[in-house]
Design an enzyme around this catalytic site. Structure first.
Site, PDB file in Angstrom:
ATOM      1  N   HIS A  68       0.831  -1.212   0.000  1.00  0.00           N
ATOM      2  CA  HIS A  68       0.000   0.000   0.000  1.00  0.00           C
ATOM      3  C   HIS A  68       0.866   1.264   0.000  1.00  0.00           C
ATOM      4  O   HIS A  68       0.727   2.130  -0.868  1.00  0.00           O
ATOM      5  CB  HIS A  68      -0.907  -0.035   1.240  1.00  0.00           C
ATOM      6  CG  HIS A  68      -1.822   1.139   1.372  1.00  0.00           C
ATOM      7  ND1 HIS A  68      -3.142   1.092   1.012  1.00  0.00           N
ATOM      8  CD2 HIS A  68      -1.614   2.405   1.835  1.00  0.00           C
ATOM      9  CE1 HIS A  68      -3.707   2.268   1.237  1.00  0.00           C
ATOM     10  NE2 HIS A  68      -2.793   3.083   1.743  1.00  0.00           N
ATOM     11  N   GLU A  69       1.775   1.351   0.976  1.00  0.00           N
ATOM     12  CA  GLU A  69       2.596   2.563   1.087  1.00  0.00           C
ATOM     13  C   GLU A  69       3.555   2.712  -0.098  1.00  0.00           C
ATOM     14  O   GLU A  69       3.823   3.822  -0.551  1.00  0.00           O
ATOM     15  CB  GLU A  69       3.367   2.582   2.419  1.00  0.00           C
ATOM     16  CG  GLU A  69       2.483   2.611   3.663  1.00  0.00           C
ATOM     17  CD  GLU A  69       1.492   3.766   3.699  1.00  0.00           C
ATOM     18  OE1 GLU A  69       1.716   4.800   3.031  1.00  0.00           O
ATOM     19  OE2 GLU A  69       0.461   3.629   4.390  1.00  0.00           O
ATOM     20  N   HIS A 124       1.735   4.404  -2.876  1.00  0.00           N
ATOM     21  CA  HIS A 124       1.807   5.867  -2.749  1.00  0.00           C
ATOM     22  C   HIS A 124       3.141   6.391  -3.278  1.00  0.00           C
ATOM     23  O   HIS A 124       3.196   7.342  -4.058  1.00  0.00           O
ATOM     24  CB  HIS A 124       1.718   6.282  -1.272  1.00  0.00           C
ATOM     25  CG  HIS A 124       0.361   6.208  -0.668  1.00  0.00           C
ATOM     26  ND1 HIS A 124      -0.733   6.845  -1.201  1.00  0.00           N
ATOM     27  CD2 HIS A 124      -0.084   5.593   0.462  1.00  0.00           C
ATOM     28  CE1 HIS A 124      -1.799   6.617  -0.435  1.00  0.00           C
ATOM     29  NE2 HIS A 124      -1.420   5.850   0.581  1.00  0.00           N
ATOM     30  N   HIS A 172       3.547   6.168  -6.990  1.00  0.00           N
ATOM     31  CA  HIS A 172       2.730   7.222  -7.603  1.00  0.00           C
ATOM     32  C   HIS A 172       3.502   8.550  -7.556  1.00  0.00           C
ATOM     33  O   HIS A 172       3.611   9.257  -8.561  1.00  0.00           O
ATOM     34  CB  HIS A 172       1.402   7.329  -6.834  1.00  0.00           C
ATOM     35  CG  HIS A 172       0.362   8.163  -7.507  1.00  0.00           C
ATOM     36  ND1 HIS A 172      -0.899   8.332  -6.997  1.00  0.00           N
ATOM     37  CD2 HIS A 172       0.384   8.877  -8.657  1.00  0.00           C
ATOM     38  CE1 HIS A 172      -1.610   9.111  -7.805  1.00  0.00           C
ATOM     39  NE2 HIS A 172      -0.843   9.458  -8.812  1.00  0.00           N
TER      40      HIS A 172
END
Length: 601
Positions: A393-394, A397, A400
């Site tokens: 998940h992190e 980020h 991205h």
């Protein structure tokens, strides 16, 4: 590493390769001081343009470039100090640096606050002329268009300067909450499954709640929430201050409500928020059915709130050291293509990540960094399945951020908050698909299915419940109400009863949970977890079904940064959030997964 039996380590005891490389930002604090002073100097230079921002197209370009240089430098100063402080909140040196960084940011915000009001003195026809005659301004076209879209909410130069001066004071509720929650609060010591003493911390609370031993779960649950209960009036005061701040800014900027003011920053219609709450409320039956399955699977006469996190499948205990977790994440994300995986592995090997919990370290996980730095990740890694997904998940980020800032100029190098949770959750969906396809054992498959359902529960249902709570408490204050601890407890408990249904015993302790949620200080942030998850389900399905075309659209999405309105960026990737379709289809998938699990239990 990762052996928690010896208690929480001091930061110095952790191997450097498991700590983020903040030295790549500033090799020492003296260099930070130099940039701090340089930013102060640039801020003075910016003020020299006061009253002349739009005297010519060339001057406008000078101002915008100088503003970018100033903000870019200030971000480095602020973010470095905050991340250093998060490493160990007991260190007053970095608390002081973080405070100075925040003060600097507020001062600079104030000094540069004249720019937008002065730009808005232009007629749109004059702006068009400026864009035609000054080539360098073309890069700012979307930025300027967005500014003109907010014209009615931008105040005079004097009023904008006054609001900017309020910045530091306005952050007080969040800062007090953070200090109380991260540095001062102390949870009790309980006995673990082996009857050893273990101090509850933010980092080990969920692993304790996942325990197979119900006594451990209950003790951890009561230990945490009784602690919050003792401090509930202080937490109510900080949350009340934050809500009043949001309302103050909304009124000052001539919005009809705080929610409209917040969502308008990203051109999101309030209907997107309201539709989400309505869609989820219309689909609570599937959640209630899931609670029935959980109660049956755990063989309980009564299902309590402390039974929510323990895996339904008793015989599976997936324990994954961090080195294995990295390989697993990389394999799961292979559908995203070679370039993506190459960069991901580079992030793993060049210290983007601060991996393990240490004393004083900020709880939870986040992705941070600046346009010039590595896209850093803070974790508090425990060897659970949940933490593998947190890593994916992190890194979503951070990837991205990496693609945005290496493609876009500084002005568009970030991305809208509305899009912030999509890349991270797409990673989780792809990782889950990989794990479900490669699992050999039926019990493990059931375990993973349970985990996927938990993602829906915690990301769509739970975050929408948070969003509904946030909307309701703001409305209550906007209508003259006061946020007392008893009002907050009562409101929060009723929402839990509605969302979890009649199979769940909603324990009194859960009424205090609002006090430990930092996201309630983020001004209507949490609804984007739910819209983001729904978008991510759609994007991951497209990537898996359509292959290269969908991957190209998706990488295009990651590279877009803030170069267009978020609704448009997402639409180009293949998801239209102005319709209820993404949320409805995500909840439909949840219903199907619940039915599938029902047959396997």
């Amino acid at each position: 590493m990762g052996d928690e039996k010896n208690g929480i380590l001091e930061r110095e005891e952790i191997d450097a390769k498991y700590k983020w490389d903040l030295e790549s930002m500033y090799a020492n604090d003296e260099l930070w001081e130099e940039d701090f002073k340089k930013a102060q100097g640039l801020a003075e230079k910016v003020t020299e343009y006061k009253g002349r921002t739009v005297e010519s197209s060339a001057t406008l370009l000078e101002v915008l470039k100088l503003r970018d240089e100033l903000f870019r430098l200030t971000e480095n100063v602020v973010v470095y100090a905050r991340m250093r402080s998060d490493e160990d909140s007991r260190k007053s040196t970095y608390q002081a640096l973080a405070d100075r960084g925040m003060s600097l940011a507020a001062q600079i915000e104030e000094k540069a606050s004249f720019i937008i009001p002065e730009i808005l003195l232009l007629d749109e026809s004059d702006l068009k002329k400026y864009l035609e005659e000054e080539e360098g301004l073309k890069i700012y076209a979307h930025y300027l268009e967005k500014a003109f879209g907010k014209k009615e909410h931008i105040l005079s130069k004097e009023e904008e300067a006054l609001l900017a001066q309020m910045g530091e004071v306005a952050n007080s509720p969040e800062n007090v909450f953070s200090m109380l929650n991260d540095a001062d609060i102390k949870f009790p010591i309980i006995k673990d499954e082996n009857n050893n003493d273990v101090e509850i911390t933010h980092g080990n609370f969920i692993p304790l709640m996942e325990s197979k031993d119900r006594r451990v779960r209950r003790d951890a649950f009561e230990g945490v929430y009784h602690t919050y209960k003792e401090l509930e009036n202080t937490f109510a005061a900080t949350l009340n201050g934050c809500v009043k701040k949001n309302i103050f800014y909304a009124k000052a900027r001539k919005y009809s409500s705080s929610i409209e003011a917040s969502l308008d920053q990203n051109n999101i219609p309030v209907s997107v928020y309201d539709n989400l709450v309505e869609s989820v409320n219309n689909n609570l039956d599937a959640m209630h059915k899931y609670m029935e399955i959980r109660k049956k699977a755990l063989g309980l006469d009564e299902l309590h709130m402390y039974d929510l996190y323990t895996p339904i499948v008793k015989d599976v205990n997936i324990k994954v050291p961090f080195e294995e977790a990295k390989d697993m994440v990389a394999k799961g994300l292979e559908p995203l293509g070679e370039d993506y995986i190459k960069t991901l592995k580079e992030g793993f090997s060049t210290r983007w990540i601060d991996v393990y919990e240490n004393r004083g370290k900020r709880s939870g996980a986040y992705s941070s960094g600046t346009y010039d730095s590595k896209p850093f990740v803070l974790l508090n890694y425990h060897e659970t399945l949940d933490n593998i997904f947190t890593t994916a998940h992190e890194m979503g980020h951070s990837m991205h951020s990496y693609f945005s800032k290496t493609t876009q100029p500084y002005i568009y190098g970030g991305y809208s908050i509305f899009l912030a949770e999509i890349a991270s959750t797409t990673n989780e969906c792809l990782l889950m698909d990989y794990m479900l396809k490669n699992v050999k054992d039926d019990n493990e498959k059931l375990y993973l299915l349970n985990h996927y359902l938990e993602q829906f529960r915690t990301t769509v249902y739970r975050q929408t419940m948070f969003a509904e709570f946030e909307r309701d408490i703001h409305r209550y204050v906007e209508n003259g109400g006061a946020l007392t601890a008893s009002y907050l407890n009562d409101t929060y408990k009723k929402l839990n009863e509605k969302y979890y249904g009649k199979e769940m015993i909603v324990d009194d302790e859960i009424a205090s949970e609002w006090a430990r949620i930092p996201h309630f200080y983020y001004n209507y942030y949490v609804f984007q977890y739910s819209t983001g998850f729904s978008s991510a389900v759609s994007l991951s399905q497209q990537i898996l079904k359509d292959g290269e075309d969908a991957v190209d659209r998706y990488i295009g999405f990651l590279k877009s940064g803030d170069s267009d309105y978020p609704i448009n960026v997402l639409k180009k990737a293949g998801v239209d959030m102005t319709t209820s379709e993404p949320v409805d289809s995500a909840l439909k998938l949840f219903g199907q997964l619940v039915d599938e699990m029902s047959k396997l239990i």
